[in-house]
Design an enzyme around this catalytic site. Structure first.
Site, PDB file in Angstrom:
ATOM      1  N   SER A   1       0.867  -1.187   0.013  1.00 40.02           N
ATOM      2  CA  SER A   1      -0.184  -0.122  -0.013  1.00 40.02           C
ATOM      3  C   SER A   1       0.936   1.110   0.234  1.00 40.02           C
ATOM      4  O   SER A   1       1.949   1.249   0.544  1.00 40.02           O
ATOM      5  CB  SER A   1      -0.783  -0.004   1.374  1.00 40.02           C
ATOM      6  OG  SER A   1      -1.340   1.054   1.495  1.00 40.02           O
ATOM      7  N   SER A   2       0.143   2.305  -0.629  1.00 39.77           N
ATOM      8  CA  SER A   2       1.202   3.624  -0.620  1.00 39.77           C
ATOM      9  C   SER A   2       1.592   3.980   0.937  1.00 39.77           C
ATOM     10  O   SER A   2       2.292   5.013   0.976  1.00 39.77           O
ATOM     11  CB  SER A   2       0.415   4.488  -1.600  1.00 39.77           C
ATOM     12  OG  SER A   2      -0.643   5.071  -0.965  1.00 39.77           O
ATOM     13  N   CYS A   3       0.678   3.712   1.792  1.00 37.07           N
ATOM     14  CA  CYS A   3       0.964   4.111   3.303  1.00 37.07           C
ATOM     15  C   CYS A   3       2.420   3.453   3.821  1.00 37.07           C
ATOM     16  O   CYS A   3       2.620   3.912   5.004  1.00 37.07           O
ATOM     17  CB  CYS A   3       0.042   3.867   4.221  1.00 37.07           C
ATOM     18  SG  CYS A   3      -0.208   2.124   4.457  1.00 37.07           S
TER      19      CYS A   3
ATOM     20  N   TYR B   1      -0.090  -0.885  10.516  1.00 42.61           N
ATOM     21  CA  TYR B   1      -0.428  -1.352   9.072  1.00 42.61           C
ATOM     22  C   TYR B   1       0.855  -1.280   8.248  1.00 42.61           C
ATOM     23  O   TYR B   1       1.233  -2.497   7.421  1.00 42.61           O
ATOM     24  CB  TYR B   1      -1.540  -0.970   8.441  1.00 42.61           C
ATOM     25  CG  TYR B   1      -2.049  -1.271   7.186  1.00 42.61           C
ATOM     26  CD1 TYR B   1      -2.973  -2.273   6.902  1.00 42.61           C
ATOM     27  CD2 TYR B   1      -2.086  -0.416   6.114  1.00 42.61           C
ATOM     28  CE1 TYR B   1      -3.445  -2.775   6.028  1.00 42.61           C
ATOM     29  CE2 TYR B   1      -2.376  -0.755   4.971  1.00 42.61           C
ATOM     30  CZ  TYR B   1      -3.256  -2.108   4.857  1.00 42.61           C
ATOM     31  OH  TYR B   1      -3.783  -2.429   3.596  1.00 42.61           O
TER      32      TYR B   1
ATOM     33  N   LYS C   1       3.269  -4.162   6.072  1.00 43.77           N
ATOM     34  CA  LYS C   1       3.549  -4.111   4.466  1.00 43.77           C
ATOM     35  C   LYS C   1       4.938  -4.096   4.304  1.00 43.77           C
ATOM     36  O   LYS C   1       5.151  -4.390   3.369  1.00 43.77           O
ATOM     37  CB  LYS C   1       2.570  -3.161   3.949  1.00 43.77           C
ATOM     38  CG  LYS C   1       1.034  -3.216   4.094  1.00 43.77           C
ATOM     39  CD  LYS C   1       0.726  -4.425   3.106  1.00 43.77           C
ATOM     40  CE  LYS C   1      -0.896  -4.530   3.186  1.00 43.77           C
ATOM     41  NZ  LYS C   1      -1.339  -5.674   2.402  1.00 43.77           N
TER      42      LYS C   1
ATOM     43  N   HIS D   1     -12.913   3.202   4.234  1.00 41.46           N
ATOM     44  CA  HIS D   1     -11.995   4.149   3.695  1.00 41.46           C
ATOM     45  C   HIS D   1     -12.944   5.578   3.194  1.00 41.46           C
ATOM     46  O   HIS D   1     -13.904   5.203   3.238  1.00 41.46           O
ATOM     47  CB  HIS D   1     -11.245   3.517   2.267  1.00 41.46           C
ATOM     48  CG  HIS D   1     -10.066   2.501   2.704  1.00 41.46           C
ATOM     49  ND1 HIS D   1     -10.275   1.540   2.218  1.00 41.46           N
ATOM     50  CD2 HIS D   1      -9.054   2.729   3.543  1.00 41.46           C
ATOM     51  CE1 HIS D   1      -9.061   0.808   2.862  1.00 41.46           C
ATOM     52  NE2 HIS D   1      -8.511   1.442   3.270  1.00 41.46           N
TER      53      HIS D   1
HETATM   54  N1  LIG Z   1      -8.475  -0.814  -0.651  1.00 40.33           N
HETATM   55  C1  LIG Z   1      -7.389   0.113  -0.894  1.00 40.33           C
HETATM   56  O1  LIG Z   1      -7.703   1.268  -0.781  1.00 40.33           O
HETATM   57  C2  LIG Z   1      -6.030  -0.660  -0.997  1.00 40.33           C
HETATM   58  C3  LIG Z   1      -4.878   0.502  -1.316  1.00 40.33           C
HETATM   59  C4  LIG Z   1      -3.744   0.108  -1.409  1.00 40.33           C
HETATM   60  C5  LIG Z   1      -3.317  -1.475  -1.200  1.00 40.33           C
HETATM   61  N2  LIG Z   1      -4.418  -2.166  -0.775  1.00 40.33           N
HETATM   62  C6  LIG Z   1      -4.225  -3.582  -0.535  1.00 40.33           C
HETATM   63  O2  LIG Z   1      -4.914  -4.575  -1.503  1.00 40.33           O
HETATM   64  C7  LIG Z   1      -5.074  -5.665  -0.623  1.00 40.33           C
HETATM   65  C8  LIG Z   1      -6.536  -6.005  -0.772  1.00 40.33           C
HETATM   66  O3  LIG Z   1      -7.362  -4.921  -0.256  1.00 40.33           O
HETATM   67  P1  LIG Z   1      -8.841  -4.662  -0.311  1.00 40.33           P
HETATM   68  O4  LIG Z   1      -9.168  -3.116  -0.377  1.00 40.33           O
HETATM   69  O5  LIG Z   1      -9.565  -5.745  -1.367  1.00 40.33           O
HETATM   70  O6  LIG Z   1      -9.282  -5.197   1.130  1.00 40.33           O
HETATM   71  P2  LIG Z   1     -10.737  -5.997   1.450  1.00 40.33           P
HETATM   72  O7  LIG Z   1     -11.745  -5.734   0.379  1.00 40.33           O
HETATM   73  O8  LIG Z   1     -11.089  -5.668   2.900  1.00 40.33           O
HETATM   74  O9  LIG Z   1     -10.671  -7.643   1.120  1.00 40.33           O
HETATM   75  C9  LIG Z   1      -9.590  -8.326   2.078  1.00 40.33           C
HETATM   76  C10 LIG Z   1      -9.703  -9.931   1.726  1.00 40.33           C
HETATM   77  O10 LIG Z   1      -8.659 -10.371   2.487  1.00 40.33           O
HETATM   78  C11 LIG Z   1      -9.351 -11.661   3.064  1.00 40.33           C
HETATM   79  N3  LIG Z   1      -8.877 -11.939   4.325  1.00 40.33           N
HETATM   80  C12 LIG Z   1      -8.637 -10.953   5.380  1.00 40.33           C
HETATM   81  N4  LIG Z   1      -8.338 -11.925   6.258  1.00 40.33           N
HETATM   82  C13 LIG Z   1      -8.039 -13.111   5.965  1.00 40.33           C
HETATM   83  C14 LIG Z   1      -7.895 -14.276   6.548  1.00 40.33           C
HETATM   84  N5  LIG Z   1      -7.380 -14.318   7.890  1.00 40.33           N
HETATM   85  N6  LIG Z   1      -7.612 -15.495   6.088  1.00 40.33           N
HETATM   86  C15 LIG Z   1      -8.027 -15.473   4.452  1.00 40.33           C
HETATM   87  N7  LIG Z   1      -8.522 -14.249   3.965  1.00 40.33           N
HETATM   88  C16 LIG Z   1      -8.654 -13.266   4.736  1.00 40.33           C
HETATM   89  C17 LIG Z   1     -10.895 -11.277   3.250  1.00 40.33           C
HETATM   90  O11 LIG Z   1     -11.439 -12.704   3.089  1.00 40.33           O
HETATM   91  P3  LIG Z   1     -13.148 -12.852   3.530  1.00 40.33           P
HETATM   92  O12 LIG Z   1     -14.189 -11.760   2.963  1.00 40.33           O
HETATM   93  O13 LIG Z   1     -13.338 -14.114   3.270  1.00 40.33           O
HETATM   94  O14 LIG Z   1     -12.901 -12.431   4.929  1.00 40.33           O
HETATM   95  C18 LIG Z   1     -11.089 -10.262   1.945  1.00 40.33           C
HETATM   96  O15 LIG Z   1     -11.452 -10.860   0.724  1.00 40.33           O
HETATM   97  C19 LIG Z   1      -4.724  -5.402   0.667  1.00 40.33           C
HETATM   98  O16 LIG Z   1      -3.423  -6.045   0.701  1.00 40.33           O
HETATM   99  C20 LIG Z   1      -4.600  -3.939   0.806  1.00 40.33           C
HETATM  100  O17 LIG Z   1      -3.552  -3.451   1.494  1.00 40.33           O
HETATM  101  C21 LIG Z   1      -5.860  -1.793  -0.611  1.00 40.33           C
END
Ligand SMILES: NC(=O)c1ccc[n+]([C@@H]2O[C@H](COP(=O)([O-])OP(=O)(O)OC[C@H]3O[C@@H](n4cnc5c(N)ncnc54)[C@H](OP(=O)(O)O)[C@@H]3O)[C@@H](O)[C@H]2O)c1
Length: 321
Positions: free
Chosen positions: A116-118, A145, A149, A188
Site C-alpha cells: 500500500s502507498s502508506c 499497518y 506491509k 476508507h
Molecule cells: N482498498 C484500498 O484502498 C487499498 C489500497 C492499497 C492497497 N490495498 C491492498 O490491497 C489488498 C486488498 O485490499 P482490499 O481493499 O481488497 O481489502 P478487503 O476488501 O478488505 O478484502 C480483504 C480480503 O482479505 C481476506 N482476508 C482477510 N483476512 C483473512 C484471513 N485471515 N484469511 C483469509 N483471507 C482473509 C478477506 O476475505 P473474507 O472476505 O473471506 O473474510 C477479503 O476478501 C490489501 O493487501 C491492501 O493492503 C488496498
C-alpha cells in the site's frame, strides 16, 4: 528499464487470488475470468484462515497454484487503524508470512504481493517515488499497518535473493470500486462518503460533516484498473524493488466530497470537523516506472465514482458493512 520480463500468463495458468471476495480480489477475479482464465483458485477466510500456517500450507499443497496474488489482508480506514493497530499489524504479518513461506515451500513460480502507498514516509517528496521507502517517519495513524506491509516487501525481496524466485511487490494508491467496504466505522474515505451522502440525500439532511479540514490531497484508483495493472506486472515486471500503481492525478478531500455530493444529489452544506486528524497532507505516488512498462489507468475519477455510486445504490441489500 531494469527488471522487465515478457513471460505472459495463459488462460490455463493456475492463479490463486488470495482475498478473492474483497474489493481488490474480486476485481482481479472479474478481470481474469472475463479474459477466459478458467483455472482461478479462491478461498474465503472462513474456508482457509490465512493466519493459520498449517491451513495455508495445506491449501496450497492441495491446489498447487502456479501464481499467487496476495490481495488478502485486514484493511480499514483511519478510525479502525487508530483504534485497533494490533489487529492490523498481527493479522497482516501472519497472513503474508504464511502465504509467502507456503508459496516457496510448495514451489509457486510467481507471486505478487500487494502492499500500500502508506508504506512511504509521511512527508515524502511528491509525487512519491519507490525510492522514498524507509527514508523517514511514517504517518502515525496507520504505522502498524504500514510496518506489516514493509515487512512483506522485505520478505519478497529476501525470497528473491535467497531462492531466486520471481516474486514481486506492488504498491497501489487508494483503491475504490464495486464491492467496497461501506461500514461507517472501518471504511476508507471514498466509500464512507458515498454512504454518508446517500443517507443525507435520502433523509433530506441540511448538512453533512466530514472528518478533518478537507485540504489533504489524495489519489484514487478504480479496482478494475488495479486488476489490469496487476496482470500487466505479472506479464512484464520482475524486479526486487516494489513498483507503484496509481493514476498520476490527485484531488483534495473537499473536491472529492463535492463530487460524491453531486453523484448523490445532495443539496445541503458540507461542513468540516478539523478537530479530527487529516492524516498525510498529500499522497500522490510517482508512476514513472509503471508508465515505462506500458501501463496507464483508464477509468477517470468522475466516471469511476459515478459507477461505484450506482453500484452502491443497486446493492442496498447486499453491500458489505
Ligand atoms: N482498498 C484500498 O484502498 C487499498 C489500497 C492499497 C492497497 N490495498 C491492498 O490491497 C489488498 C486488498 O485490499 P482490499 O481493499 O481488497 O481489502 P478487503 O476488501 O478488505 O478484502 C480483504 C480480503 O482479505 C481476506 N482476508 C482477510 N483476512 C483473512 C484471513 N485471515 N484469511 C483469509 N483471507 C482473509 C478477506 O476475505 P473474507 O472476505 O473471506 O473474510 C477479503 O476478501 C490489501 O493487501 C491492501 O493492503 C488496498
Amino acid at each position: 528499464m531494469d527488471g522487465v520480463v515478457a513471460q505472459h500468463l495463459t488462460q490455463d495458468t493456475r492463479i490463486f487470488i488470495a482475498g478473492h471476495r474483497g474489493l481488490v480480489g474480486a476485481a482481479l477475479w472479474r478481470h481474469f475470468a472475463a479474459r477466459g482464465y478458467d483455472a482461478l483458485i479462491g478461498a474465503g477466510s472462513r474456508e482457509v484462515d490465512l493466519r493459520d500456517p498449517g491451513a495455508t500450507r495445506d491449501f496450497l499443497e492441495r491446489t498447487r497454484p502456479q501464481v499467487v496474488i496476495d490481495a488478502a489482508a485486514r484493511t480499514g480506514g483511519i478510525a479502525a487503524n487508530m483504534t485497533r493497530p494490533v489487529d492490523f499489524l498481527s493479522d497482516n504479518l501472519r497472513i503474508q508470512l504464511n502465504l509467502l513461506d507456503s508459496a516457496v515451500s510448495v514451489g509457486v513460480d510467481r507471486l505478487l504481493f500487494l502492499g500500500s502507498s502508506c508504506i512511504y514516509p509521511k512527508f515524502a517528496d511528491q509525487p512519491i517515488s519507490e525510492d522514498a521507502l524507509l527514508t523517514g517517519p511514517l504517518e502515525p495513524t496507520n504505522e502498524a499497518y504500514a510496518m506489516a506491509k514493509i515487512a512483506g516487501i522485505m520478505h519478497v525481496r529476501s525470497i528473491r535473493r535467497q531462492y531466486g524466485l520471481r516474486y514481486i511487490s506492488a504498491m497501489p494508491t487508494n483503491v475504490y470500486g464495486p464491492g467496497d467496504n461501506f461500514n461507517p466505522h472501518d471504511s476508507h474515505v471514498l466509500p464512507a462518503m458515498i454512504r454518508r451522502f446517500y443517507d443525507a440525500a435520502r433523509g433530506g439532511a441540511e448538512s453533512v460533516t466530514c472528518w478533518g479540514s478537507g485540504t489533504p490531497r489524495r489519489e484514487f484508483l478504480h479496482a478494475d484498473d488495479l486488476a489490469a495493472a496487476c496482470h500487466h506486472l505479472l506479464d512484464h515486471y520482475d524486479d526486487e524493488r516494489p513498483i507503484n500503481i496509481g493514476t498520476g492525478t490527485d484531488c483534495s478531500i473537499a473536491e472529492l466530497a463535492s463530487m460524491v455530493a453531486d453523484a448523490a444529489g445532495f443539496e445541503g452544506v458540507i461542513r468540516w470537523d478539523d478537530s479530527r486528524p487529516d492524516g498525510t497532507p498529500r499522497k500522490l505516488i510517482d508512476i514513472v516506472r509503471l508508465t515505462e512498462l506500458g501501463w496507464t489507468a483508464k477509468i477517470g475519477l468522475a466516471d469511476g465514482l459515478k459507477s461505484t455510486y450506482e453500484w452502491f445504490v443497486d446493492h442496498q441489500d447486499d453491500y458489505r458493512t
